[in-house]
Design an enzyme around this catalytic site. Structure first.
Site, PDB file in Angstrom:
ATOM      1  N   PRO A  80     -90.756 -32.148  -6.766  1.00  0.00           N
ATOM      2  CA  PRO A  80     -90.717 -32.019  -8.221  1.00  0.00           C
ATOM      3  C   PRO A  80     -90.993 -30.595  -8.679  1.00  0.00           C
ATOM      4  O   PRO A  80     -91.979 -29.975  -8.268  1.00  0.00           O
ATOM      5  CB  PRO A  80     -91.798 -32.989  -8.687  1.00  0.00           C
ATOM      6  CG  PRO A  80     -91.727 -34.085  -7.670  1.00  0.00           C
ATOM      7  CD  PRO A  80     -91.452 -33.382  -6.357  1.00  0.00           C
ATOM      8  N   CYS A  81     -90.089 -30.096  -9.525  1.00  0.00           N
ATOM      9  CA  CYS A  81     -90.065 -28.661  -9.819  1.00  0.00           C
ATOM     10  C   CYS A  81     -90.763 -28.299 -11.118  1.00  0.00           C
ATOM     11  O   CYS A  81     -90.817 -27.127 -11.469  1.00  0.00           O
ATOM     12  CB  CYS A  81     -88.617 -28.180  -9.890  1.00  0.00           C
ATOM     13  SG  CYS A  81     -87.637 -28.976 -11.189  1.00  0.00           S
ATOM     14  N   GLN A  82     -91.278 -29.269 -11.869  1.00  0.00           N
ATOM     15  CA  GLN A  82     -91.830 -28.953 -13.186  1.00  0.00           C
ATOM     16  C   GLN A  82     -92.893 -27.858 -13.165  1.00  0.00           C
ATOM     17  O   GLN A  82     -92.939 -27.038 -14.083  1.00  0.00           O
ATOM     18  CB  GLN A  82     -92.400 -30.212 -13.845  1.00  0.00           C
ATOM     19  CG  GLN A  82     -91.364 -31.225 -14.251  1.00  0.00           C
ATOM     20  CD  GLN A  82     -91.116 -32.242 -13.149  1.00  0.00           C
ATOM     21  OE1 GLN A  82     -91.415 -31.992 -11.997  1.00  0.00           O
ATOM     22  NE2 GLN A  82     -90.554 -33.384 -13.507  1.00  0.00           N
ATOM     23  N   PHE A  84     -92.905 -25.204 -11.650  1.00  0.00           N
ATOM     24  CA  PHE A  84     -92.326 -23.889 -11.443  1.00  0.00           C
ATOM     25  C   PHE A  84     -91.145 -23.603 -12.352  1.00  0.00           C
ATOM     26  O   PHE A  84     -90.662 -22.491 -12.397  1.00  0.00           O
ATOM     27  CB  PHE A  84     -91.873 -23.749  -9.988  1.00  0.00           C
ATOM     28  CG  PHE A  84     -92.957 -24.081  -9.008  1.00  0.00           C
ATOM     29  CD1 PHE A  84     -94.060 -23.255  -8.861  1.00  0.00           C
ATOM     30  CD2 PHE A  84     -92.895 -25.234  -8.254  1.00  0.00           C
ATOM     31  CE1 PHE A  84     -95.077 -23.561  -7.973  1.00  0.00           C
ATOM     32  CE2 PHE A  84     -93.904 -25.550  -7.352  1.00  0.00           C
ATOM     33  CZ  PHE A  84     -94.996 -24.708  -7.220  1.00  0.00           C
TER      34      PHE A  84
END
Length: 387
Positions: A80-82, A84
């Site tokens: 999950p990229c949230q 960054f």
């Protein structure tokens, strides 16, 4: 066939590309109900390659990798990229949504011959430089785990000490990292993502990222020098845009580029009926329905028809307006349909998606383009096959 395990599969963009490259997943997993529903329906419809996927819905932190029978050649995933994302809150290691620790656990416990992890370009921001190095060193030495209550910077220091000793005694991976622009690999979307690829040190494999195959200059040449682009799409001269700065740049290109042209929004969707002006004919296509409410404003002007799309976004509270809109040559705008968005992400045309328009666009906005995933995974497969 080589075996893989896919973490954080989402709508399946990375997983589809990896399967298309010749890997067969021993497990694919995600916690999101809507994404898993999407995969399950396509599995029931026998959509290749999802038809062969063992899907596990649940928190990866609770998954026992010991239940995966046999050896695994490849572990993949987009943690999950949230934490960054340029559109997120930039909390990085302080954000409980950071799933890189689970990606590292999977590598440690499964000991695959290789791994591929993908994340947003925001991970490479200077403010995250130390944490990115922390991730890289953990992937290099996945069994050198943090101690209870150890601060991450203290763990980083131990990893640095170990790395500079040059010892070969522990499980070790050779890790390379690069930001890739999907448009440079035949995806009709300018989507920059960072990839971390590692090979287990005992394989002795040398590897580099695939060379780009498409370029902007080649597109400009096709549009404004030999005009093949417009002829292929049967666009009359009176209906073509003026060109402006793009045409001026094209005139400065000395020789015809050897690359293929970037693919544009028109390349991707021109064979689909207009969902706004011809809704009746659009009904014959899965998930191709007009979504009202699009408007253009400063910084949110949509994706021009004759360029690769801007990066599709998932959004924190719904879909951002400007990134997921089409801007026609007359300046009018509308939202991309789900089917058009799937085309821009190079998903199969016969794949269907679960959830509302906003929910489905979230799935698509978080996905890796299948085409880019296939190219990277094919390069990894070729090296593993030859080892």
């Amino acid at each position: 066939m080589m075996r893989s395990v896919e973490l954080f599969v989402g709508a399946g963009g990375l997983g589809i590309g990896v399967s298309q490259a010749g890997f067969r997943p021993a497990a694919v997993m995600d916690w999101d109900r809507w994404a898993c529903d999407t995969l399950r329906e396509n599995k029931e419809r026998c959509l290749d390659p999802i038809a062969h996927w063992p899907i596990h819905e649940g928190d990866v932190r609770q998954f026992d990798f010991g239940t995966v029978d046999g050896s695994v050649d490849l572990v993949t995933g987009g943690p999950p990229c949230q934490p960054f994302s340029m559109g997120g809150r930039h909390r990085a290691f302080l954000d409980g949504r950071d799933m890189f620790p689970q990606a590292i656990r999977a590598v440690r416990e499964l000991r695959p011959r290789a791994f591929i992890f993908e994340n947003v370009k925001g991970l490479t921001r200077s403010s995250f430089a130390n944490y990115l190095e922390y991730i890289r060193l953990q992937l290099t030495y996945p069994d050198l785990v943090g101690k209870r209550d150890e601060e991450w910077l203290a763990h980083l220091a131990r990893l640095e000490d170990h790395h500079t000793k040059g010892t070969e005694k522990r499980l070790r991976y050779r890790v390379v990292m690069r930001v890739l622009n999907s448009a440079n690999y035949g995806v009709p979307q300018r989507r920059e993502r960072v990839f971390l690829v590692g090979f287990r040190a005992d394989t002795g494999i040398e590897w580099h990222f695939p060379k780009p195959t498409h370029s902007r200059d080649a597109l400009l040449w096709s549009q404004w020098r030999d005009e093949v682009y417009w002829d292929l799409h049967r666009v009359a001269r009176k209906n073509r845009p003026e060109g402006g700065a793009a045409k001026a740049r094209a005139l400065k290109i000395a020789e015809r580029p050897l690359d293929e042209p970037w693919l544009t929004v028109r390349d991707a969707i021109s064979d689909l009926p207009d969902p706004e002006h011809a809704p009746g004919t659009a009904r014959g296509f899965h998930d191709h329905r007009f979504q009202p409410g699009a408007r253009s404003y400063a910084g949110h002007t949509g994706s021009p028809l004759d360029e690769p799309a801007k990066t599709l976004k998932a959004g924190v509270h719904g879909v951002p307006g400007g990134e997921n809109m089409l801007r026609r040559t007359d300046g009018s705008v509308r939202y991309f349909t789900i089917r058009e968005s799937a085309r821009l992400q190079t998903f199969p045309d016969d794949m269907v998606f679960h959830g509302s328009w906003t929910e489905t666009m979230r799935q698509l906005g978080n996905a890796v383009p299948c085409q880019l995933a296939r190219i990277v995974a094919s390069g990894v497969r070729d090296k593993l096959s030859a080892a």
